[in-house]
Design an enzyme around this catalytic site. Structure first.
Site, short mmCIF file in Angstrom:
data_model
loop_
_atom_site.label_atom_id
_atom_site.label_comp_id
_atom_site.label_asym_id
_atom_site.label_seq_id
_atom_site.Cartn_x
_atom_site.Cartn_y
_atom_site.Cartn_z
N LYS A 32 0.81 -1.22 0.00
CA LYS A 32 0.00 0.00 0.00
C LYS A 32 0.85 1.27 0.00
O LYS A 32 0.49 2.25 -0.65
CB LYS A 32 -0.97 0.00 1.18
CG LYS A 32 -0.34 0.21 2.55
CD LYS A 32 -1.41 0.23 3.62
CE LYS A 32 -0.80 0.42 5.01
NZ LYS A 32 -0.16 1.73 5.20
N THR A 33 1.98 1.25 0.71
CA THR A 33 2.84 2.44 0.73
C THR A 33 3.36 2.73 -0.67
O THR A 33 3.44 3.88 -1.10
CB THR A 33 4.02 2.24 1.70
OG1 THR A 33 3.51 1.94 3.00
CG2 THR A 33 4.87 3.49 1.77
N ASP A 219 -4.07 7.57 4.88
CA ASP A 219 -3.59 6.20 5.11
C ASP A 219 -4.17 5.68 6.43
O ASP A 219 -4.54 6.45 7.30
CB ASP A 219 -2.05 6.21 5.18
CG ASP A 219 -1.46 4.82 5.12
OD1 ASP A 219 -2.19 3.86 4.79
OD2 ASP A 219 -0.25 4.68 5.42
N GLU A 220 -4.24 4.36 6.56
CA GLU A 220 -4.74 3.70 7.77
C GLU A 220 -6.12 4.24 8.15
O GLU A 220 -6.41 4.52 9.32
CB GLU A 220 -3.76 3.89 8.95
CG GLU A 220 -2.34 3.44 8.67
CD GLU A 220 -2.19 1.92 8.59
OE1 GLU A 220 -3.21 1.22 8.67
OE2 GLU A 220 -1.05 1.44 8.43
N GLN A 250 -7.39 -4.87 9.93
CA GLN A 250 -6.29 -4.39 10.76
C GLN A 250 -6.68 -3.18 11.61
O GLN A 250 -5.82 -2.41 12.03
CB GLN A 250 -5.08 -4.04 9.88
CG GLN A 250 -4.52 -5.23 9.12
CD GLN A 250 -3.26 -4.88 8.35
OE1 GLN A 250 -2.20 -4.63 8.92
NE2 GLN A 250 -3.37 -4.86 7.03
N ARG A 602 2.89 -9.77 10.39
CA ARG A 602 4.15 -9.02 10.41
C ARG A 602 5.31 -9.92 9.98
O ARG A 602 6.40 -9.43 9.67
CB ARG A 602 4.47 -8.51 11.82
CG ARG A 602 3.50 -7.51 12.46
CD ARG A 602 3.13 -6.37 11.57
NE ARG A 602 1.92 -6.69 10.84
CZ ARG A 602 1.48 -6.00 9.80
NH1 ARG A 602 2.17 -4.98 9.35
NH2 ARG A 602 0.37 -6.34 9.18
#
Length: 729
Positions: A32-33, A219-220, A250, A602
């Site tokens: 996504k980044t 974002d997020e 998430q 992760r």
């Protein structure tokens, strides 16, 4: 730029979308980044959108800096003109420009957690509420919830004033807000609330930002609270070119007010929204990804998606079932040793996660004894140390003379004869004269019942601080720091102190001077307010040195957005993870399951999950049960180690009964085979002197294993695996 050579098809669609609302559902490890970065570069380079017309909001300074660095490589220096920051940094920037419209001065102080608690204690005293009636932390939590929900003190009193506990909060909340404003200070939540207040009370300011930010990227998005949602909605309402990126699986910050419905209802807010799912994972092995999906699919409140990867199948997830937290730490140490010896792993590629900070103690003990370096995220912050807070308080008072909390912290540091009683007299004089405490120091001769020496100290401190405040505009920040240290005698005080920590405190203060100098080098025309704001807004993850060769320890909440080759998750027990406070709450288990999903995803290559029969908590040993999240992972993805996961061991031997959870399709006891036989807890053995017994525990002991056996005649004994000479019966 040829996007299809760099991105997959869904990523390309997300990058090339220009106008109108866009929801990017970006699963864990889906790049996504990379997508946000290229979309930003695409708007700048292909559509020639002015950088001043773009707002990018992330949740950490680290993420914002990474995005800016990546985008600069693609689109050049014009990226630097994009407004790219966290929500709170954005709020500070707006308020530095317009705080005066809300009755504040633009040099306001930002209060951290400790400052807020100090102020609240004073407010509770004024409200005649004792700490027996209400804990400061609980009061703060109620006020934070109110602010994140945009509930004013007046509205809170009207809604909850007749309730006992919340009625106390209502009284304190009203005093707290008045004190903040009198101190020309704002707390962390104000940095979102006050810009909203500004936009509502001054439509012309809102219109300025609406017109400026024609393109907004968040974002997020799954982690924003109601206040943040309202702030973004107001600014995006004119052009509706809003792109939000997130993953409902998430969403893990409900305790901070995050509302998962913001991302779930995005299409209702923007009916013409385009939705793009990024479901290809570039991070984890197939095994880790499939296990994570099997866990998260038990949640009902989620958007349908299933991550996939072309990565290797990878190793099975290791599930360690051990006796207690000590054995848990030993198991982690053993596996770290193997990772380094057999796989050439660097310590920086290894992370240990846990649900609560308290769990780190036993793990840290094991790492220290083994001499393994580690970095603790979320531990005692450098900027939270006493001597650093002292120096920052001097700086804050010079920037904002109305800051009462900073004044009270440093008025007698180093000791200069200004007692608490003196401060009370000065404070009363300041209140009666409607002046600041700092101004009252300068009029100490008018304050009644002060000794001549005390009056002199007050006048001296006033002259020092006001002189620095007047001259700071013509001084570099590092020179200002030097003047504070020299003028106050702070370094000399610690040089003459005989305590064991005095040298460390001096070194820390010198490190702060270095931090100030570094800040000046990085940011031209840096102001004192800029530096203080950066310190106030820095997060635990922002301080993580990813290049340091050390094992990383952190809570799973802190691990969000990070990734490691090798991940350990300790404390996979019911009432620890999921946490006992969440089990009975509505939506609590789903939030905890999302947290488990974050922890699992992760890991790039290897994942280790650990559970213990019992743990020492609050001084007493308590029994647990294997986390339900372990049982949600199919056996085909697990490799068992430690105790055999059978229904129960003999109650007399184990001291307890307990459901062990999963079966033993793939189980490994101790890796070595002492005396040519493989031994496991539960095995019956015979010893030449002790006779027959049952093994209850096997644990590493140097290059050997210590085996605990309950013998029929001699009771419990601990023996060496190498030299005991057991015969398996």
């Amino acid at each position: 730029m040829e996007l299809r050579e760099l991105l997959n098809e869904e990523q390309v669609q997300a990058v090339m979308h220009k106008d109108g609302p866009l929801l990017i559902l970006a699963g864990a490890g889906s790049g996504k980044t990379r997508v946000i970065t290229y979309r930003l570069a695409w708007l700048l380079s292909e559509h020639n959108i002015s950088p001043e017309n773009i707002l990018c909001v992330t949740f950490t300074n680290k993420a914002a800096q990474e995005m800016k660095t990546r985008a600069r490589k693609v689109a050049g220096k014009k990226v630097d003109k994009v407004w790219m920051s966290t929500f709170h940094s954005f709020g500070v920037r707006v308020l530095r420009m317009y705080a005066n419209l809300l009755g504040y001065e633009n040099n306001f102080t930002i209060y951290d957690q400790e400052d807020r608690e100090r102020l609240l204690k004073e407010c509770m005293h004024d409200a005649k509420v004792s700490d027996k009636e209400m804990k400061v932390y609980d009061c703060l939590r109620y006020i934070q919830d109110a602010k994140n929900s945009l509930i004013t003190p007046e509205e809170y009193m009207k809604e909850y004033g007749k309730e006992y506990e919340k009625g106390l909060v209502a009284r304190i909340y009203a005093i707290y807000e008045k004190r903040l404003k009198r101190n020309n200070s704002m707390d962390f939540d104000d940095l979102i609330w006050k810009p909203l207040d500004l936009f509502n009370s001054h439509p012309e300011v809102l219109e300025k930002f609406r017109e400026q930010f024609k393109y907004i990227m968040i974002d997020e998005y799954q982690d924003i609270n109601h206040a943040q949602y309202m702030l973004i909605t107001m600014m995006a309402s004119k052009y509706k070119n809003i792109c939000v990126v997130g993953d409902d699986d998430q969403s893990i910050y409900r305790f901070r007010g995050a509302d998962i419905t913001n991302i779930l209802n995005f299409e209702e807010d923007y009916p013409n929204a385009k939705v793009i799912r990024l479901e290809r994972n570039y991070r984890s092995t197939q095994t880790i990804l499939k296990a994570a999906h099997k866990v998260i699919q038990n949640n009902e409140g989620r958007k349908d998606k299933e991550m996939w990867t072309e990565n290797d199948k990878g190793e099975k997830i290791v599930f360690y079932y051990v006796d207690d937290e000590v054995m848990e730490g030993e198991a982690i140490l053993n596996e770290i040793d193997k990772l380094m010896r057999l796989h050439g792993a660097d310590l920086k590629d290894i992370a240990i996660f846990y649900r609560t900070n308290a769990q780190s103690r036993s793990i840290e003990d094991r790492l220290r004894r083994a001499g393994l370096p580690y970095k603790l995220v979320g531990g005692f912050s450098f900027y939270g140390r006493m001597e650093i807070k002292d120096m920052l308080s001097y700086m804050r008072l010079i920037a904002n003379p109305r800051d009462v909390i900073s004044f009270k912290r440093i008025v007698n540091v180093p000791p200069r004869g200004i007692s608490d009683t003196t401060v009370e007299k000065v404070e009363q004089f300041a209140f009666n004269s409607d002046i600041t405490l700092l101004e009252a120091l300068g009029r100490a001769e008018e304050v009644e019942n002060l000794k001549p020496s005390v009056r002199q100290s007050c006048l001296w401190l006033h002259a020092l601080l006001t002189g620095l405040a007047e001259n700071r505009k013509n001084m570099k920040l590092r020179d200002l720091m030097s003047e504070i240290l020299t003028g106050t005698g702070y370094i000399s005080f610690w040089e003459n102190d005989q305590s064991s920590k005095s040298k460390e405190r001096i070194e820390n203060v010198k490190e702060l001077v270095s931090a100030v100098a570094e800040f000046e080098e990085e940011k031209k025309d840096a102001t004192l307010e800029d530096f203080l704001a950066q310190v106030a807004l820095i997060s635990d993850v922002d301080k993580l040195d990813e290049d340091a060769d050390a094992v990383t320890l952190m809570t799973i909440h802190s691990a969000k957005g990070l990734e490691f080759d090798n991940v350990f998750i300790a404390g996979m027990d019911e009432k620890i993870f999921p946490h006992k406070n969440c089990i009975e709450e509505e939506g609590g288990i789903e939030e905890e399951r999302r947290l488990a999903y974050v922890g699992i995803t992760r890991a790039r290559k290897r994942l280790y999950l650990l559970s213990a029969i019992s743990r020492r908590q609050f001084g007493a040993r308590t029994l647990g049960a294997i986390s339900r999240f372990i049982n949600e992972i199919p056996e085909e993805y697990l490799h068992h180690k430690g105790r055999p996961p059978v229904k129960q061991l003999d109650e007399k031997l184990s001291g307890a009964t307990r459901d062990m959870g999963a079966g033993s399709a793939d189980y490994e006891g101790i890796d070595e085979e002492p005396q040519g036989i493989k031994l496991e807890p539960g095995d019956k053995v015979s010893h030449i002197k002790m006779g027959d017994g049952i093994i209850t525990k096997i644990e590493p002991y140097g290059d050997d294993y210590k085996i605990t056996v309950m013998f029929k005649k001699h009771g419990k004994k601990e023996l060496s695996a190498k030299y005991a000479g057991f015969v398996k019966i």
